[in-house]
Design an enzyme around this catalytic site. Structure first.
Site, PDB file in Angstrom:
ATOM      1  N   GLY A 189       0.803  -1.242  -0.136  1.00  0.00           N
ATOM      2  CA  GLY A 189       0.130   0.026   0.098  1.00  0.00           C
ATOM      3  C   GLY A 189       0.801   1.218  -0.030  1.00  0.00           C
ATOM      4  N   ALA A 190       0.800   2.112  -1.046  1.00  0.00           N
ATOM      5  CA  ALA A 190       1.522   3.275  -1.061  1.00  0.00           C
ATOM      6  C   ALA A 190       1.551   3.945   0.074  1.00  0.00           C
ATOM      7  CB  ALA A 190       1.168   4.075  -2.271  1.00  0.00           C
ATOM      8  N   ASN A 234       3.188   2.226   2.909  1.00  0.00           N
ATOM      9  CA  ASN A 234       4.427   2.409   3.027  1.00  0.00           C
ATOM     10  C   ASN A 234       5.109   3.864   3.613  1.00  0.00           C
ATOM     11  OD1 ASN A 234       4.612   0.027   1.557  1.00  0.00           O
ATOM     12  ND2 ASN A 234       4.711   1.041  -0.196  1.00  0.00           N
ATOM     13  N   ARG A 266      -2.679   5.330 -10.708  1.00  0.00           N
ATOM     14  CA  ARG A 266      -3.275   3.864 -10.986  1.00  0.00           C
ATOM     15  C   ARG A 266      -4.392   3.944 -12.094  1.00  0.00           C
ATOM     16  NH1 ARG A 266       0.765   3.534  -8.278  1.00  0.00           N
ATOM     17  NH2 ARG A 266       0.784   2.332  -6.239  1.00  0.00           N
ATOM     18  N   GLY A 279      13.661   9.484 -11.507  1.00  0.00           N
ATOM     19  CA  GLY A 279      14.251   8.222 -11.399  1.00  0.00           C
ATOM     20  C   GLY A 279      16.002   8.187 -11.610  1.00  0.00           C
ATOM     21  N   ASP A 282       7.450   6.002  -2.627  1.00  0.00           N
ATOM     22  CA  ASP A 282       6.876   6.101  -1.285  1.00  0.00           C
ATOM     23  C   ASP A 282       7.929   6.590  -0.607  1.00  0.00           C
ATOM     24  OD1 ASP A 282       4.396   5.253  -2.441  1.00  0.00           O
ATOM     25  OD2 ASP A 282       4.816   3.077  -2.040  1.00  0.00           O
ATOM     26  N   ASP A 290       8.053  -3.774  -0.399  1.00  0.00           N
ATOM     27  CA  ASP A 290       7.784  -2.546  -0.470  1.00  0.00           C
ATOM     28  C   ASP A 290       8.300  -1.576   0.328  1.00  0.00           C
ATOM     29  OD1 ASP A 290       6.505  -3.636  -2.620  1.00  0.00           O
ATOM     30  OD2 ASP A 290       4.193  -3.075  -2.159  1.00  0.00           O
TER      31      ASP A 290
END
Lengths: 349, 349
Positions: A52-53, A56, A187, A247, A279, A315
């Site tokens: 779960g973002a 996290n 999403r 990134g 996250d 995660d």
């Protein structure tokens, strides 16, 4: 009565619990991570974690020593019990995690990624307990304990009632003069169309104090192609600061006060799993801004914690403790100096 | 188009596929079996298999060399692909397993049982692709290939449309003068009430040629307390034969022709997992009756295969090949002779 709160019958009644500093809300899910690479349909052994973002981010902030409240619902099943246990083990406040027997807890399958690629993830969350979150879950007294609200774009996407809750929370924090951070975490599969997604996510973003889009997300959401254009889009809508995640190129930050620049990514020896990097980035940015640091310094901490998150399978298991963060920030500072000396154009001054 | 059949684009068009002998229908699910004992909420490692009472029977019959058709829907997800692969690997005919992108594939968690106890199982199947099975999935030409239909009480419980399909299938086989077997497989959690369950399950059972209840199920369904009374209940409703499973006590059988008696259970060194024992029993009874054996002989084969199923972790991996069954029946025959000699009252004459 099908709704219950696992903390209610405990020896620590809510009235005497330590107040929270950060509030997050969203959907925690059971996560089955493949033990071996390949098509999820062919993997036979899995390790169970939580996903779960928003969870996290809550976990990362709790590990840094903050008191974090998580507002959610889980089902009355093994996954729900597991999630409540996992939250408690991280020291996250679960007073407002309800157990809703009427619906199942959502879960995800995650492939074992190879070579730094994004792993394939499949979600089974439609009709989950958390998707029934609504303004009925809003508790003004609880929200008033916190000084900051962190929102992602995931939980508002799971249902119309959850989107309404996100707006209620944001409005409450803004009315109290408090800060709100927002990570779009797009999403597309959860929205009826790209147009609806862009519209709803930008409406939430415009309420936030700080917005933390990824470059690809920012392009979809704003139509701008470069980090500067993406940041300008949100600054024009009244946001105080924007950090665009790039990134391996690091991040670009820009504030309404005119602070702007790039921070470099933190090099990692091997990318194990990219899920959770954003996250971790949010944990760094939000914690540093809360501590009064500049947007540049906050972005650097975001890049640092994001880099930790990509070096582990889970995660959230790469998220550092306060002591680990202090050591890493000290060594990263000297590393940045070296990079600046060799002329990396993305290193912030 | 959201419905598709995975076999359709293959090199073996349906028209030239080998005809099926047995038809089953139902819901196949992904199954996560805990690698270690204890509360499912605390287990971290799982092994993924497939589950489904009807699927287990289809698997068992296919291993005995029969051509078995499985009628079902799976979701357009990793679980659905996994199930189609698993069916194909068992040699089960998947021409009528549809992939329905609109809904997820159901799944189960199963604890690692200890000491022969029934393991804790949690199902996540509500709103699954299979729960949308309906008479639209009925194909008379496909049903006409088969000489026997096996039904369980599970799939008819997952939705009203699936219950309607069960009746359509049973009526079609009966109208053609073919046989139907029915295992109640009671799942009270899937029915709105015990009364509705008893009513609906008995209505299906009354259509069957052979009914295979467990003792506890039979008591709930008929109100009778002993195997004789349970069998008499169904024989009075026109069923040709009844076999009541008695666990470690073996089984009681009774036919409309007056054949009746007990068969002993097959002793096992260690009970590993009781799930699937009844399905193995059904494989034995149905295959033996199809081969023209007496109800006594069929019940003995049921007990034999049921005993194999409890000695493994998975729901279906204990089911034997034809060669294994032949060896086991040969040695069991000598074992039964010994037991008869020492006066076991439950050994059939």
């Amino acid at each position: 009565m099908t709704l219950s709160n696992p903390a209610a019958p405990s020896a620590s009644p809510a009235a005497t619990a330590e107040p929270i500093t950060f509030l997050t809300y969203g959907e925690a899910m059971a996560l089955f991570v493949a033990d071996t690479p390949g098509d999820l349909a062919r993997v036979e052994r899995f390790t169970r974690r939580v996903a779960g973002a928003d969870l996290n981010v809550a976990t990362g902030l709790a590990r840094l020593g903050f008191r974090v409240g998580y507002l959610s619902r889980v089902g009355g099943d093994a996954f729900g019990r597991m999630i409540v246990d996992a939250l408690a083990a991280e020291g996250i406040d679960t007073r407002h995690v309800s157990i809703d027997d009427r619906w199942p807890t959502g879960f995800q399958l995650k492939a074992r990624a190879t070579g730094g690629a994004d792993p394939s993830v499949e979600s089974f969350r439609r009709g989950s307990a958390a998707s029934h979150l609504s303004v009925a879950d809003f508790d003004a007294a609880y929200a008033d304990e916190a000084t900051h609200l962190h929102l992602t774009g995931v939980a508002p996407a799971i249902s119309a009632s959850s989107l309404e809750l996100a707006h209620r929370l944001a409005a409450h924090f803004l009315a109290a003069g408090k800060t709100v951070s927002f990570d779009p975490n797009l999403r597309p599969a959860l929205w009826p169309s790209t147009e609806v997604m862009v519209d709803k996510v930008n409406a939430l973003a415009a309420l936030a104090t700080w917005v933390l889009p990824g470059l690809a997300e920012g392009r979809i959401l704003t139509g701008a192609s470069d980090p500067e254009g993406i940041a300008a889009f949100y600054l024009a809508r009244g946001v105080r600061g924007v950090v665009v995640k790039l990134g391996v190129e690091g991040a670009y930050y820009a504030s309404a006060d005119g602070e702007r620049g790039y921070v470099a990514a933190v090099p990692v020896a091997e990318v194990i799993d990219t899920v959770g990097a954003g996250d971790g980035f949010a944990v760094g940015v939000v914690s540093a801004l809360h501590e009064g640091f500049s947007l540049a310094r906050a972005s650097a901490r975001g890049a640092l914690i994001g880099a930790l998150a990509v070096q582990v399978i889970g995660d959230s298991e790469g998220l550092p403790s306060r002591a680990q963060l202090a050591r890493l920030e000290a060594s990263a500072a000297s590393g940045l100096a070296v990079r600046a000396a060799i002329g990396d154009p993305h290193v912030a001054p």
